[in-house]
Motif scaffolding. Structure first.
Motif, PDB file in Angstrom:
ATOM      1  N   LYS A 190      -4.876   2.042  12.744  1.00 42.80           N
ATOM      2  CA  LYS A 190      -3.435   1.812  12.615  1.00 42.80           C
ATOM      3  C   LYS A 190      -2.875   2.762  11.566  1.00 42.80           C
ATOM      4  O   LYS A 190      -3.578   3.178  10.648  1.00 42.80           O
ATOM      5  CB  LYS A 190      -3.144   0.369  12.208  1.00 42.80           C
ATOM      6  N   PHE A 191      -1.589   3.067  11.710  1.00 46.87           N
ATOM      7  CA  PHE A 191      -0.908   3.913  10.731  1.00 46.87           C
ATOM      8  C   PHE A 191       0.178   3.092  10.040  1.00 46.87           C
ATOM      9  O   PHE A 191       0.950   2.385  10.701  1.00 46.87           O
ATOM     10  CB  PHE A 191      -0.259   5.121  11.413  1.00 46.87           C
ATOM     11  N   LEU A 192       0.226   3.194   8.718  1.00 46.66           N
ATOM     12  CA  LEU A 192       1.297   2.543   7.961  1.00 46.66           C
ATOM     13  C   LEU A 192       2.519   3.457   7.987  1.00 46.66           C
ATOM     14  O   LEU A 192       2.490   4.563   7.451  1.00 46.66           O
ATOM     15  CB  LEU A 192       0.862   2.287   6.522  1.00 46.66           C
ATOM     16  N   LYS A 248      19.546  16.060   6.295  1.00 48.28           N
ATOM     17  CA  LYS A 248      20.641  16.364   5.373  1.00 48.28           C
ATOM     18  C   LYS A 248      21.553  15.156   5.168  1.00 48.28           C
ATOM     19  O   LYS A 248      22.188  15.031   4.119  1.00 48.28           O
ATOM     20  CB  LYS A 248      21.472  17.535   5.912  1.00 48.28           C
ATOM     21  N   VAL A 249      21.614  14.260   6.170  1.00 48.39           N
ATOM     22  CA  VAL A 249      22.519  13.106   6.082  1.00 48.39           C
ATOM     23  C   VAL A 249      21.786  11.782   6.006  1.00 48.39           C
ATOM     24  O   VAL A 249      22.371  10.758   5.656  1.00 48.39           O
ATOM     25  CB  VAL A 249      23.505  13.077   7.276  1.00 48.39           C
ATOM     26  N   ALA A 250      20.509  11.778   6.342  1.00 46.67           N
ATOM     27  CA  ALA A 250      19.773  10.526   6.475  1.00 46.67           C
ATOM     28  C   ALA A 250      19.602   9.794   5.151  1.00 46.67           C
ATOM     29  O   ALA A 250      19.288  10.410   4.129  1.00 46.67           O
ATOM     30  CB  ALA A 250      18.405  10.792   7.092  1.00 46.67           C
ATOM     31  N   THR A 251      19.818   8.497   5.170  1.00 46.83           N
ATOM     32  CA  THR A 251      19.433   7.647   4.034  1.00 46.83           C
ATOM     33  C   THR A 251      18.168   6.864   4.377  1.00 46.83           C
ATOM     34  O   THR A 251      17.521   6.314   3.496  1.00 46.83           O
ATOM     35  CB  THR A 251      20.561   6.668   3.655  1.00 46.83           C
ATOM     36  N   ILE A 252      17.825   6.817   5.670  1.00 45.32           N
ATOM     37  CA  ILE A 252      16.558   6.264   6.138  1.00 45.32           C
ATOM     38  C   ILE A 252      15.779   7.406   6.782  1.00 45.32           C
ATOM     39  O   ILE A 252      16.259   8.029   7.738  1.00 45.32           O
ATOM     40  CB  ILE A 252      16.775   5.134   7.168  1.00 45.32           C
ATOM     41  N   ILE A 253      14.607   7.710   6.259  1.00 42.80           N
ATOM     42  CA  ILE A 253      13.779   8.771   6.833  1.00 42.80           C
ATOM     43  C   ILE A 253      13.152   8.253   8.125  1.00 42.80           C
ATOM     44  O   ILE A 253      12.624   7.137   8.158  1.00 42.80           O
ATOM     45  CB  ILE A 253      12.662   9.203   5.851  1.00 42.80           C
ATOM     46  N   PRO A 254      13.217   9.025   9.220  1.00 45.98           N
ATOM     47  CA  PRO A 254      12.589   8.554  10.461  1.00 45.98           C
ATOM     48  C   PRO A 254      11.134   8.144  10.231  1.00 45.98           C
ATOM     49  O   PRO A 254      10.388   8.848   9.535  1.00 45.98           O
ATOM     50  CB  PRO A 254      12.688   9.772  11.384  1.00 45.98           C
ATOM     51  N   ALA A 255      10.752   7.028  10.817  1.00 46.91           N
ATOM     52  CA  ALA A 255       9.377   6.559  10.668  1.00 46.91           C
ATOM     53  C   ALA A 255       8.423   7.356  11.539  1.00 46.91           C
ATOM     54  O   ALA A 255       7.239   7.479  11.225  1.00 46.91           O
ATOM     55  CB  ALA A 255       9.295   5.075  11.034  1.00 46.91           C
TER      56      ALA A 255
END
Length: 316
Positions: free
Chosen positions: A9-11, A168-175
């Motif tokens: 599994k990956f966290l 540049k705009v993200a406040t949540i980094i893609p998982a």
């Protein structure tokens, strides 16, 4: 040498664990008659140990996926479910998400992906609005509004170019970023870039596509013979060993079991697979929608490879 069920599994950066091996559900076309096979396939896969199912709104099988999960008897809490926002719905993210959830008949989605970085109008024509960054902000707003229903956010088919624009705009980094990866398209540089940013990489078409030339190549067959397994098991073992998730699709019950059962590769095996694409005519895409055809093309979902930030299509 023994092959064993992969339980890795990956966290994710969202704090949730994603099983390394999932079952893909893309039929190749919406409403395919083959979609009726998918329910029994998913039930069987879950009973064989799969705990990760990948689907999308555009595949046209979300209802079947939801039914299969309920029929399997496996607790929902043990299953990691991925679905995707279609490009025709970038202007109505919340509505599209709720529609997917309703079709699935489930209480939440573990990972919701932007399927492509470009927007399409409702009738399938390319449009510049909303931009991928604007769509991502709408997805962030969705997660903040419904944190229990959408557990993690991610993207698919993003290059370093399009990811840089999003970040540049993200406040949540893609998982996670779901991209085409296999020995003919290892994407070493993009994977390194994503992993350094803490973004999981999931490989779609991890074996190529139907009748893949990779599975018939002498060097791959030699590795399979060395380990006493099928060629596909060697390739999937290579990807998972590199901390990549894989979502092979099959309705063949024997291959479903093979696709989650891997040998342990040694350093030389990894080197051979890492360098496979350097052989004559071996560095190219195989997923047909991405230009993986004998003649190839460089327009995908209305964008050129240059706009997508993808490697140029080449076939020697």
């Amino acid at each position: 040498m023994a092959a064993t069920i992969c339980t890795k599994k990956f966290l994710l950066n969202s704090g949730f664990y994603m099983p390394a091996v999932g079952l893909g559900t893309w039929q190749g076309q919406v409403g395919s008659t083959a979609a009726t096979e998918m329910r029994d396939t998913i039930v069987y896969a879950l009973k064989q140990g799969y705990r990760h199912i990948d689907t999308a709104a555009v595949y046209g099988v979300e209802e079947i996926v939801g039914d299969a999960i309920r029929m399997s008897g496996v607790p929902r809490s043990e299953i990691f479910l991925v679905t995707k926002l279609h490009s025709t719905h970038h202007h109505k993210v919340e509505q599209a998400f709720k529609a997917s959830l309703a079709r699935l008949g489930l209480d939440y989605i573990d990972l919701y992906l932007m399927h492509w970085p470009q927007s399409l109008t409702e009738d399938g024509k390319h449009t510049d609005t909303p931009t991928p960054a604007e769509t991502w902000l709408a997805m962030e707003a969705l997660k903040k509004k419904y944190p229990d229903q959408v557990r993690s956010l991610g993207v698919s088919n993003f290059s370093q170019k399009t990811m840089d624009e999003l970040l540049k705009v993200a406040t949540i980094i893609p998982a996670s970023n779901q991209i085409e990866v296999h020995p003919m398209l290892p994407q070493h540089e993009l994977i390194k870039y994503l992993q350094e940013k803490g973004i999981n990489v999931t490989c779609y078409s991890p074996l190529g596509q139907y009748n893949s030339p990779i599975l018939k190549h002498p060097s791959i067959l030699a590795l399979a013979e060395k380990h006493g397994v099928a060629a596909g098991q060697v390739i999937l073992a290579w990807e998972v060993a590199k901390d990549l998730a894989v979502i092979p699709k099959s309705t063949n019950l024997k291959r479903i079991v093979e696709n989650i059962t891997y040998p342990t590769l040694d350093t030389e095996d990894i080197r051979v697979l890492d360098q496979f694409y350097k052989g004559p005519g071996l560095h190219r895409r195989l997923c047909q929608i991405n230009g993986g055809t004998p003649t190839g093309h460089d327009i995908v979902m209305g964008w050129t490879y240059e706009q997508l930030g993808w490697e140029p299509y080449t076939i020697e």
